[in-house]
Design a protein around this motif. Sequence first.
Motif, PDB file in Angstrom:
ATOM      1  N   HIS A  67       0.839  -1.204   0.000  1.00  0.00           N
ATOM      2  CA  HIS A  67       0.000   0.000   0.000  1.00  0.00           C
ATOM      3  C   HIS A  67       0.872   1.251   0.000  1.00  0.00           C
ATOM      4  O   HIS A  67       0.603   2.219  -0.732  1.00  0.00           O
ATOM      5  N   GLN A  68       1.936   1.247   0.800  1.00  0.00           N
ATOM      6  CA  GLN A  68       2.849   2.385   0.842  1.00  0.00           C
ATOM      7  C   GLN A  68       3.491   2.603  -0.525  1.00  0.00           C
ATOM      8  O   GLN A  68       3.611   3.730  -0.998  1.00  0.00           O
ATOM      9  N   LEU A  69       3.882   1.521  -1.171  1.00  0.00           N
ATOM     10  CA  LEU A  69       4.494   1.616  -2.496  1.00  0.00           C
ATOM     11  C   LEU A  69       3.504   2.182  -3.517  1.00  0.00           C
ATOM     12  O   LEU A  69       3.847   3.058  -4.313  1.00  0.00           O
ATOM     13  N   GLU A  70       2.282   1.693  -3.496  1.00  0.00           N
ATOM     14  CA  GLU A  70       1.256   2.189  -4.418  1.00  0.00           C
ATOM     15  C   GLU A  70       0.987   3.676  -4.208  1.00  0.00           C
ATOM     16  O   GLU A  70       0.835   4.434  -5.176  1.00  0.00           O
ATOM     17  N   THR A  71       0.947   4.105  -2.952  1.00  0.00           N
ATOM     18  CA  THR A  71       0.703   5.513  -2.639  1.00  0.00           C
ATOM     19  C   THR A  71       1.831   6.385  -3.166  1.00  0.00           C
ATOM     20  O   THR A  71       1.593   7.417  -3.814  1.00  0.00           O
ATOM     21  N   SER A  72       3.065   5.981  -2.912  1.00  0.00           N
ATOM     22  CA  SER A  72       4.211   6.762  -3.396  1.00  0.00           C
ATOM     23  C   SER A  72       4.275   6.765  -4.919  1.00  0.00           C
ATOM     24  O   SER A  72       4.559   7.807  -5.529  1.00  0.00           O
ATOM     25  N   ALA A  73       4.016   5.631  -5.534  1.00  0.00           N
ATOM     26  CA  ALA A  73       4.032   5.552  -7.001  1.00  0.00           C
ATOM     27  C   ALA A  73       2.969   6.469  -7.596  1.00  0.00           C
ATOM     28  O   ALA A  73       3.207   7.139  -8.613  1.00  0.00           O
ATOM     29  N   SER A  74       1.825   6.527  -6.967  1.00  0.00           N
ATOM     30  CA  SER A  74       0.750   7.400  -7.442  1.00  0.00           C
ATOM     31  C   SER A  74       1.165   8.860  -7.341  1.00  0.00           C
ATOM     32  O   SER A  74       0.913   9.656  -8.262  1.00  0.00           O
ATOM     33  N   ARG A  75       1.813   9.210  -6.231  1.00  0.00           N
ATOM     34  CA  ARG A  75       2.268  10.598  -6.068  1.00  0.00           C
ATOM     35  C   ARG A  75       3.334  10.944  -7.107  1.00  0.00           C
ATOM     36  O   ARG A  75       3.335  12.037  -7.672  1.00  0.00           O
ATOM     37  N   ILE A  76       4.253  10.023  -7.346  1.00  0.00           N
ATOM     38  CA  ILE A  76       5.306  10.259  -8.333  1.00  0.00           C
ATOM     39  C   ILE A  76       4.707  10.399  -9.731  1.00  0.00           C
ATOM     40  O   ILE A  76       5.139  11.226 -10.529  1.00  0.00           O
ATOM     41  N   ALA A  77       3.690   9.612 -10.016  1.00  0.00           N
ATOM     42  CA  ALA A  77       3.046   9.662 -11.335  1.00  0.00           C
ATOM     43  C   ALA A  77       2.365  11.001 -11.586  1.00  0.00           C
ATOM     44  O   ALA A  77       2.174  11.389 -12.738  1.00  0.00           O
ATOM     45  N   ARG A  78       2.027  11.711 -10.521  1.00  0.00           N
ATOM     46  CA  ARG A  78       1.349  13.002 -10.680  1.00  0.00           C
ATOM     47  C   ARG A  78       2.322  14.175 -10.797  1.00  0.00           C
ATOM     48  O   ARG A  78       1.901  15.333 -10.761  1.00  0.00           O
ATOM     49  N   ILE A  79       3.612  13.889 -10.944  1.00  0.00           N
ATOM     50  CA  ILE A  79       4.595  14.968 -11.103  1.00  0.00           C
ATOM     51  C   ILE A  79       4.241  15.768 -12.350  1.00  0.00           C
ATOM     52  O   ILE A  79       3.952  15.209 -13.402  1.00  0.00           O
ATOM     53  N   GLY A  80       4.263  17.051 -12.218  1.00  0.00           N
ATOM     54  CA  GLY A  80       3.990  17.917 -13.353  1.00  0.00           C
ATOM     55  C   GLY A  80       2.534  18.301 -13.491  1.00  0.00           C
ATOM     56  O   GLY A  80       2.202  19.167 -14.286  1.00  0.00           O
ATOM     57  N   VAL A  81       1.659  17.679 -12.737  1.00  0.00           N
ATOM     58  CA  VAL A  81       0.246  18.052 -12.781  1.00  0.00           C
ATOM     59  C   VAL A  81       0.104  19.389 -12.066  1.00  0.00           C
ATOM     60  O   VAL A  81       0.664  19.607 -10.989  1.00  0.00           O
ATOM     61  N   GLU A  82      -0.608  20.278 -12.684  1.00  0.00           N
ATOM     62  CA  GLU A  82      -0.760  21.624 -12.146  1.00  0.00           C
ATOM     63  C   GLU A  82      -1.339  21.604 -10.736  1.00  0.00           C
ATOM     64  O   GLU A  82      -2.311  20.900 -10.453  1.00  0.00           O
ATOM     65  N   GLY A  83      -0.717  22.392  -9.853  1.00  0.00           N
ATOM     66  CA  GLY A  83      -1.204  22.493  -8.481  1.00  0.00           C
ATOM     67  C   GLY A  83      -0.799  21.323  -7.603  1.00  0.00           C
ATOM     68  O   GLY A  83      -1.331  21.153  -6.512  1.00  0.00           O
ATOM     69  N   ASN A  84       0.141  20.520  -8.062  1.00  0.00           N
ATOM     70  CA  ASN A  84       0.543  19.336  -7.295  1.00  0.00           C
ATOM     71  C   ASN A  84       2.044  19.394  -7.028  1.00  0.00           C
ATOM     72  O   ASN A  84       2.841  19.204  -7.929  1.00  0.00           O
ATOM     73  N   ASP A  85       2.412  19.687  -5.795  1.00  0.00           N
ATOM     74  CA  ASP A  85       3.824  19.712  -5.420  1.00  0.00           C
ATOM     75  C   ASP A  85       4.203  18.358  -4.859  1.00  0.00           C
ATOM     76  O   ASP A  85       3.659  17.918  -3.848  1.00  0.00           O
ATOM     77  N   VAL A  86       5.123  17.681  -5.541  1.00  0.00           N
ATOM     78  CA  VAL A  86       5.575  16.364  -5.120  1.00  0.00           C
ATOM     79  C   VAL A  86       7.056  16.444  -4.806  1.00  0.00           C
ATOM     80  O   VAL A  86       7.850  16.909  -5.624  1.00  0.00           O
ATOM     81  N   ASP A  87       7.423  16.029  -3.606  1.00  0.00           N
ATOM     82  CA  ASP A  87       8.826  15.949  -3.223  1.00  0.00           C
ATOM     83  C   ASP A  87       9.337  14.587  -3.686  1.00  0.00           C
ATOM     84  O   ASP A  87       9.119  13.564  -3.033  1.00  0.00           O
ATOM     85  N   VAL A  88       9.984  14.571  -4.848  1.00  0.00           N
ATOM     86  CA  VAL A  88      10.409  13.319  -5.467  1.00  0.00           C
ATOM     87  C   VAL A  88      11.381  12.569  -4.574  1.00  0.00           C
ATOM     88  O   VAL A  88      11.279  11.343  -4.427  1.00  0.00           O
ATOM     89  N   SER A  89      12.311  13.267  -3.964  1.00  0.00           N
ATOM     90  CA  SER A  89      13.296  12.576  -3.121  1.00  0.00           C
ATOM     91  C   SER A  89      12.621  11.903  -1.928  1.00  0.00           C
ATOM     92  O   SER A  89      12.959  10.768  -1.576  1.00  0.00           O
ATOM     93  N   ALA A  90      11.648  12.563  -1.315  1.00  0.00           N
ATOM     94  CA  ALA A  90      10.929  11.955  -0.189  1.00  0.00           C
ATOM     95  C   ALA A  90      10.135  10.739  -0.650  1.00  0.00           C
ATOM     96  O   ALA A  90      10.086   9.716   0.046  1.00  0.00           O
ATOM     97  N   GLU A  91       9.526  10.830  -1.816  1.00  0.00           N
ATOM     98  CA  GLU A  91       8.753   9.701  -2.323  1.00  0.00           C
ATOM     99  C   GLU A  91       9.646   8.516  -2.690  1.00  0.00           C
ATOM    100  O   GLU A  91       9.292   7.362  -2.489  1.00  0.00           O
ATOM    101  N   MET A  92      10.841   8.814  -3.226  1.00  0.00           N
ATOM    102  CA  MET A  92      11.772   7.723  -3.538  1.00  0.00           C
ATOM    103  C   MET A  92      12.264   7.048  -2.260  1.00  0.00           C
ATOM    104  O   MET A  92      12.458   5.832  -2.230  1.00  0.00           O
TER     105      MET A  92
END
Length: 75
Positions: free
Chosen positions: A18-43
């Motif tokens: 579940h944790q992996l799916e959540t992080s993967a989903s957040r990473i997949a939303r990189i570049g979507v307007e209004g969505n700040d994703v900390d890639v290093s934290a997600e990795m």
Amino acid sequence: MTISSISIGAYGMHRASHQLETSASRIARIGVEGNDVDVSAEMVNVIQAEHDFKASAKVVGVANDMTKALLDILV
């Protein structure tokens, strides 16, 4: 209610998945307007989930080996 090592390990595997799916989903939303994703934290979360899953799988494997050894003694 009895809690076995196998059920604890299986729960840990489920949680890590579940944790992996959540992080993967957040990473997949990189570049979507209004969505700040900390890639290093997600990795870091992805790597942690991988280690958690492996540790939980090891618990299940050891519990299985112990059960086999016990049955060999009893039979």
